[in-house]
Write a protein that holds these residues in place. Structure first.
Motif, mmCIF file in Angstrom:
data_model
loop_
_atom_site.group_PDB
_atom_site.id
_atom_site.type_symbol
_atom_site.label_atom_id
_atom_site.label_comp_id
_atom_site.label_asym_id
_atom_site.label_seq_id
_atom_site.Cartn_x
_atom_site.Cartn_y
_atom_site.Cartn_z
ATOM 1 N N LEU A 37 9.257 39.258 25.641
ATOM 2 C CA LEU A 37 9.989 39.908 24.558
ATOM 3 C C LEU A 37 9.583 39.271 23.240
ATOM 4 O O LEU A 37 9.265 38.076 23.197
ATOM 5 C CB LEU A 37 11.498 39.747 24.760
ATOM 6 C CG LEU A 37 12.087 40.293 26.058
ATOM 7 C CD1 LEU A 37 13.563 39.932 26.152
ATOM 8 C CD2 LEU A 37 11.897 41.798 26.134
ATOM 9 N N GLU A 38 9.624 40.057 22.167
ATOM 10 C CA GLU A 38 9.305 39.561 20.833
ATOM 11 C C GLU A 38 10.346 40.072 19.852
ATOM 12 O O GLU A 38 10.859 41.177 20.004
ATOM 13 C CB GLU A 38 7.929 40.038 20.389
ATOM 14 C CG GLU A 38 6.796 39.532 21.243
ATOM 15 C CD GLU A 38 5.444 40.020 20.759
ATOM 16 O OE1 GLU A 38 5.384 40.967 19.939
ATOM 17 O OE2 GLU A 38 4.435 39.459 21.211
ATOM 18 N N ALA A 39 10.640 39.245 18.838
ATOM 19 C CA ALA A 39 11.573 39.649 17.791
ATOM 20 C C ALA A 39 11.194 38.931 16.497
ATOM 21 O O ALA A 39 10.648 37.826 16.523
ATOM 22 C CB ALA A 39 13.007 39.303 18.170
ATOM 23 N N VAL A 40 11.494 39.566 15.378
ATOM 24 C CA VAL A 40 11.318 38.948 14.068
ATOM 25 C C VAL A 40 12.672 38.430 13.624
ATOM 26 O O VAL A 40 13.655 39.168 13.607
ATOM 27 C CB VAL A 40 10.754 39.954 13.041
ATOM 28 C CG1 VAL A 40 10.700 39.338 11.657
ATOM 29 C CG2 VAL A 40 9.378 40.433 13.479
ATOM 30 N N ALA A 41 12.715 37.143 13.272
ATOM 31 C CA ALA A 41 13.960 36.514 12.828
ATOM 32 C C ALA A 41 13.953 36.405 11.312
ATOM 33 O O ALA A 41 12.987 35.945 10.721
ATOM 34 C CB ALA A 41 14.088 35.128 13.458
ATOM 35 N N ARG A 42 15.042 36.820 10.709
ATOM 36 C CA ARG A 42 15.149 36.771 9.255
ATOM 37 C C ARG A 42 16.094 35.671 8.779
ATOM 38 O O ARG A 42 16.166 35.374 7.614
ATOM 39 C CB ARG A 42 15.578 38.124 8.715
ATOM 40 C CG ARG A 42 14.463 39.151 8.868
ATOM 41 C CD ARG A 42 14.894 40.555 8.522
ATOM 42 N NE ARG A 42 13.806 41.499 8.553
ATOM 43 C CZ ARG A 42 13.176 41.936 9.627
ATOM 44 N NH1 ARG A 42 13.493 41.483 10.805
ATOM 45 N NH2 ARG A 42 12.209 42.826 9.550
ATOM 46 N N ASP A 43 16.825 35.073 9.714
ATOM 47 C CA ASP A 43 17.730 33.975 9.372
ATOM 48 C C ASP A 43 16.970 32.653 9.429
ATOM 49 O O ASP A 43 15.784 32.612 9.760
ATOM 50 C CB ASP A 43 18.912 33.943 10.340
ATOM 51 C CG ASP A 43 19.832 35.148 10.167
ATOM 52 O OD1 ASP A 43 19.861 35.721 9.056
ATOM 53 O OD2 ASP A 43 20.502 35.518 11.138
#
Length: 102
Positions: free
Chosen positions: A4-10
């Protein structure tokens, strides 16, 4: 292995903590991790196969939107996975100031 992949903005640590909490709340556990500067983090985890959708929902609720790959099976067996977080604010700079040696 599920990937799984995700972009974190925090912030880096807040996002890694949120991902870990999401995995735990979905019935899984973190089995290892790699932190790459402030640009990327990889969490290895295991989770019951019938709770994959719950994991995706928990991650999304914490601002880490991801999707299951097409053709993912939902058996009752534990599934090993890897969640890669990319940080949009990360510099990727690994250099540190070191005073001169004498």
């Amino acid at each position: 292995m599920l990937r799984l992949e995700a972009v974190a903005r925090d912030a880096f640590h807040a996002s890694v903590n949120a991902a870990s909490e999401a995995i735990t709340r979905a019935g899984g556990w973190v089995s290892g991790h790699s932190l790459l500067s402030d640009a990327m983090a990889v969490l290895q985890f295991e989770i019951p196969g019938d709770r994959l959708h719950e994991l995706v929902e928990e991650l999304g609720a914490r601002g880490l939107k991801t999707e299951l790959p097409a053709g993912t099976t939902h058996g009752g067996k534990d599934i090993a996975g890897r969640l890669t977080l990319y940080f949009s604010q990360g510099s990727g700079d690994l250099r540190r100031d070191v005073p001169p040696f004498q």
